[in-house]
Design a protein around this motif. Sequence first.
Motif, PDB file in Angstrom:
ATOM      1  N   GLY A 188      59.851  17.217  59.552  1.00 53.26           N
ATOM      2  CA  GLY A 188      61.241  16.900  60.210  1.00 53.26           C
ATOM      3  C   GLY A 188      61.314  17.292  61.275  1.00 53.26           C
ATOM      4  N   LEU A 189      60.636  18.589  61.939  1.00 48.47           N
ATOM      5  CA  LEU A 189      60.640  18.110  63.363  1.00 48.47           C
ATOM      6  C   LEU A 189      59.832  17.072  64.363  1.00 48.47           C
ATOM      7  N   LEU A 190      58.678  16.389  63.915  1.00 47.83           N
ATOM      8  CA  LEU A 190      58.402  14.935  63.955  1.00 47.83           C
ATOM      9  C   LEU A 190      59.559  13.581  64.364  1.00 47.83           C
ATOM     10  N   VAL A 191      59.982  13.884  62.974  1.00 43.05           N
ATOM     11  CA  VAL A 191      61.472  13.132  62.928  1.00 43.05           C
ATOM     12  C   VAL A 191      62.206  13.473  63.399  1.00 43.05           C
ATOM     13  N   GLU A 192      62.480  14.307  64.491  1.00 44.03           N
ATOM     14  CA  GLU A 192      63.639  15.039  65.386  1.00 44.03           C
ATOM     15  C   GLU A 192      63.054  14.186  67.057  1.00 44.03           C
ATOM     16  N   ALA A 193      61.502  14.262  67.285  1.00 46.33           N
ATOM     17  CA  ALA A 193      61.603  14.263  68.443  1.00 46.33           C
ATOM     18  C   ALA A 193      61.587  12.725  68.448  1.00 46.33           C
ATOM     19  N   LEU A 194      60.826  11.595  67.158  1.00 43.08           N
ATOM     20  CA  LEU A 194      60.837  10.525  67.722  1.00 43.08           C
ATOM     21  C   LEU A 194      62.508   9.998  67.417  1.00 43.08           C
ATOM     22  N   LYS A 195      62.979  10.665  66.824  1.00 45.01           N
ATOM     23  CA  LYS A 195      64.393   9.823  67.227  1.00 45.01           C
ATOM     24  C   LYS A 195      65.368   9.698  68.745  1.00 45.01           C
ATOM     25  N   ARG A 196      64.223  11.354  69.061  1.00 45.21           N
ATOM     26  CA  ARG A 196      64.648  11.397  71.040  1.00 45.21           C
ATOM     27  C   ARG A 196      64.337  10.076  71.854  1.00 45.21           C
ATOM     28  N   VAL A 197      62.899  10.077  71.360  1.00 42.95           N
ATOM     29  CA  VAL A 197      61.677   9.356  71.657  1.00 42.95           C
ATOM     30  C   VAL A 197      61.514   8.473  71.635  1.00 42.95           C
ATOM     31  N   GLY A 198      61.925   7.822  70.610  1.00 38.87           N
ATOM     32  CA  GLY A 198      61.076   6.261  69.767  1.00 38.87           C
ATOM     33  C   GLY A 198      59.790   6.254  69.107  1.00 38.87           C
ATOM     34  N   VAL A 199      59.511   4.715  69.158  1.00 32.28           N
ATOM     35  CA  VAL A 199      57.946   5.100  68.708  1.00 32.28           C
ATOM     36  C   VAL A 199      56.924   4.242  69.026  1.00 32.28           C
ATOM     37  N   ASP A 200      57.339   3.979  71.003  1.00 27.96           N
ATOM     38  CA  ASP A 200      56.522   2.975  70.892  1.00 27.96           C
ATOM     39  C   ASP A 200      55.524   3.646  71.984  1.00 27.96           C
ATOM     40  N   ASP A 201      55.601   4.965  72.432  1.00 27.45           N
ATOM     41  CA  ASP A 201      54.306   5.535  73.352  1.00 27.45           C
ATOM     42  C   ASP A 201      54.041   7.286  72.276  1.00 27.45           C
ATOM     43  N   ARG A 202      53.051   7.471  71.730  1.00 28.55           N
ATOM     44  CA  ARG A 202      52.655   8.402  71.415  1.00 28.55           C
ATOM     45  C   ARG A 202      52.771   9.507  72.178  1.00 28.55           C
ATOM     46  N   SER A 203      52.413   9.479  73.276  1.00 32.04           N
ATOM     47  CA  SER A 203      52.898  10.363  74.755  1.00 32.04           C
ATOM     48  C   SER A 203      53.686  10.895  75.235  1.00 32.04           C
ATOM     49  N   LYS A 204      54.938  10.773  74.172  1.00 33.78           N
ATOM     50  CA  LYS A 204      56.099  10.907  74.733  1.00 33.78           C
ATOM     51  C   LYS A 204      56.444  11.398  73.491  1.00 33.78           C
ATOM     52  N   VAL A 205      55.878  11.585  72.758  1.00 36.38           N
ATOM     53  CA  VAL A 205      56.303  12.294  71.246  1.00 36.38           C
ATOM     54  C   VAL A 205      56.468  14.098  71.234  1.00 36.38           C
ATOM     55  N   ARG A 206      55.171  14.719  72.644  1.00 39.13           N
ATOM     56  CA  ARG A 206      55.367  15.663  73.199  1.00 39.13           C
ATOM     57  C   ARG A 206      56.527  16.587  74.160  1.00 39.13           C
ATOM     58  N   GLN A 207      57.610  15.503  74.573  1.00 45.19           N
ATOM     59  CA  GLN A 207      58.536  16.234  75.017  1.00 45.19           C
ATOM     60  C   GLN A 207      59.699  15.871  74.343  1.00 45.19           C
ATOM     61  N   GLY A 208      59.897  14.962  73.338  1.00 47.08           N
ATOM     62  CA  GLY A 208      60.961  14.789  72.033  1.00 47.08           C
ATOM     63  C   GLY A 208      60.379  16.122  71.343  1.00 47.08           C
ATOM     64  N   LEU A 209      59.431  16.714  71.201  1.00 46.90           N
ATOM     65  CA  LEU A 209      59.449  18.030  70.688  1.00 46.90           C
ATOM     66  C   LEU A 209      60.087  19.224  71.339  1.00 46.90           C
ATOM     67  N   LEU A 210      59.823  19.312  72.584  1.00 47.32           N
ATOM     68  CA  LEU A 210      59.705  20.217  73.527  1.00 47.32           C
ATOM     69  C   LEU A 210      61.456  19.890  73.782  1.00 47.32           C
ATOM     70  N   GLU A 211      62.102  18.965  73.502  1.00 50.91           N
ATOM     71  CA  GLU A 211      63.733  19.129  74.024  1.00 50.91           C
ATOM     72  C   GLU A 211      64.900  19.496  72.201  1.00 50.91           C
ATOM     73  N   ILE A 212      63.775  19.587  71.333  1.00 45.97           N
ATOM     74  CA  ILE A 212      64.739  20.300  70.094  1.00 45.97           C
ATOM     75  C   ILE A 212      65.401  21.781  69.841  1.00 45.97           C
ATOM     76  N   ARG A 213      66.353  22.222  69.741  1.00 51.15           N
ATOM     77  CA  ARG A 213      66.877  22.876  69.929  1.00 51.15           C
ATOM     78  C   ARG A 213      67.124  23.638  68.628  1.00 51.15           C
TER      79      ARG A 213
END
Lengths: 378, 297
Positions: free
Chosen positions: A317-342
Amino acid sequence: MGICKRSWKLIWVFFLVASLGLWPQVSEAAKQVVKVGLSAPLTGDWAEYGNDFKRAVQMVFDKVNKEGGINSTRLELVVLDSRGDPKEAVLIAEKLVADPEVIAEIGDFSSSCSMAAAPIYEAAKMVQLSPTTSHQDWTKKGEYMFRVVATQGFEGPYNARWAVQELKKRKIATIYINNDWGVDANKYFVMEAKRLGAEVLAEEAFTPGEKDFTAILTKIKRLNPELVYLPTFYADAAAILNQAKRMHFKPVVLANSSLFSQKTIELGGDAVEGILIPANYFSTDPRPGAQRFTKEYRELYGTDPNQFAALAYDAAGLLVEALKRVGVDDRSKVRQGLLEIRGFEGATGPITYEHGRDPAKELVKITIKQGKWVLYQP
Amino acid sequence: MILEQLVNGLTQGAVYALLALGFTMIFGTLRMVTFAHGEVYMIGAYVGFEVIRLISPNFFLALAAALAATALLGIIIEILAFHFLRDAPHSTSLLVTIGVSIVLVNATQLLWGPETLALPHALLDRMDYGEVEIGGVYITYFQVLVMGVTVLLMLILYFFINRTRLGMVIRATAQDYEAAYAMGVNVDLVFMVAFAVGSMLGGVAGVLVGVYYNLFYPTMGGLYGLKAFSAAVVGGLTSLPGAVVSGLMIGVVETFTVELGTSSLRHMVSFLLMILILIFRPSGLFRGKELVRVRGD
């Protein structure tokens, strides 16, 4: 010779044209499907846990795909069996990292496996999101390690406070599994217990795979502890308590959330009756995230889930949430997506990665009564 | 407390000894090491498990079924790894047995699943081992049974090898199978019997351990197989009493390592001891004599 040269040129031109022609098609295909790796023990001693992971993660991905995926990209789960072996986990990491379509990884189950594989994910800037890895040092191995479970640095002292302050047990012995996880689980428990004034009579480690605990138990029985703490997994705990029962040794037993499985009861019988553990998730937990998950899982698989499934469900669920935020083009961005979740509303309580990548969690206290896991009532 | 730990150690050691007896039987006759022995033991345990679970909680019935199954398995392994490869280098047979062990573990995983299984506790209670109490120390009859069976089987085997006609034939074949063949001995049959008997000893150990700990899992043969092989080597590889004595010794040493030191050292100490013994007595504690009385090597 001349003909040869000309035909080589032709071949080159053909390849150039062909590759140019193919290029847009490849990137378009990549946009339709994105892969997520799952590294978990599907065979071996911890197979039940790994299969829980697989079912729970698949369930989240199927739901996302049914709802049109992430920005119309389907999620595909690549399941790889680590057998609980760190060497396998490393091979899996290399395989996942080498595949450009893989955007992130969920797993592994054990701290030993996750820690061995961490440097590979870190170097590839790929998120390694483990439902259950609780070794304190794992998330310090890099910037891309995230966990869902409460760490042993959190659970150990939590258990120590339960034993010493709440249950008023002052003489304690521990039997722990000698791997990264067990050593850590034992260490943080003992540190806090001692700080609270308890006396730790013995700390016995056993090698993974060991099934004869009679020697350890004979020794500990003589020390007459008021409480025995067992940072182990279900098969070990069941074996320990069955052998203890045979020698008429029945101490109060406190263990870790790792024992929260139906298998503990199945293997332990009445020897595990009354055992106390904290859990990340419990099916009768009234929190809405837990209730929603329990309902979904029951409908799909026809049985009650356990906490490992719940933790893996939250990881997905967390991963899906992160991918929704940063898209699926760049794996290095997923980290940022997870950190943004509140305040992600998970099956194991609210999750936020505000202060680092180790979430603070609220645990539930449970026990075995008449062959069933129930909420603990003091 | 020394008594209690001694019983723990002897029970554990008896299992190593039983498995080591199997190694000794097979090596003594065929001059070949099998690395599938731990897995034969595992199959014995699973067969016992199914008999108790599905047919009856009668331990001796489970034992009989495991004996039959592992004898058959032993014959199959003998045919696969030794019969066709009698004149091949030893390493070839060795590799085949390693292959067989992997196949057996994986087949078990496919059939029974990879998880740890246990007999239902209601069934186990019906088997009721009973126990004796000596000054606060509880010794279950099952522990006594494990030790008793080991000693009994060693005696039977000793008698079988040294006092029966078939035993003599086995000894003759062990000395020089080509000469035995020339004298009209059915060498193929002798090898098969030796392998079957050795495997049955593994099967017995499997049922005993499986029921004793009530844990059945596909990789249960690994560590035990290794320990028992070491015990057989330390015992002299062809000596039946040697296998039993060193098996028991390893069990007791392990247990007292836990008692006096810590449990994480148990395997290290027992293997260190074995290394030391082999440095000072490279041919093992007991130079095997009863399987092969006169032999140059």
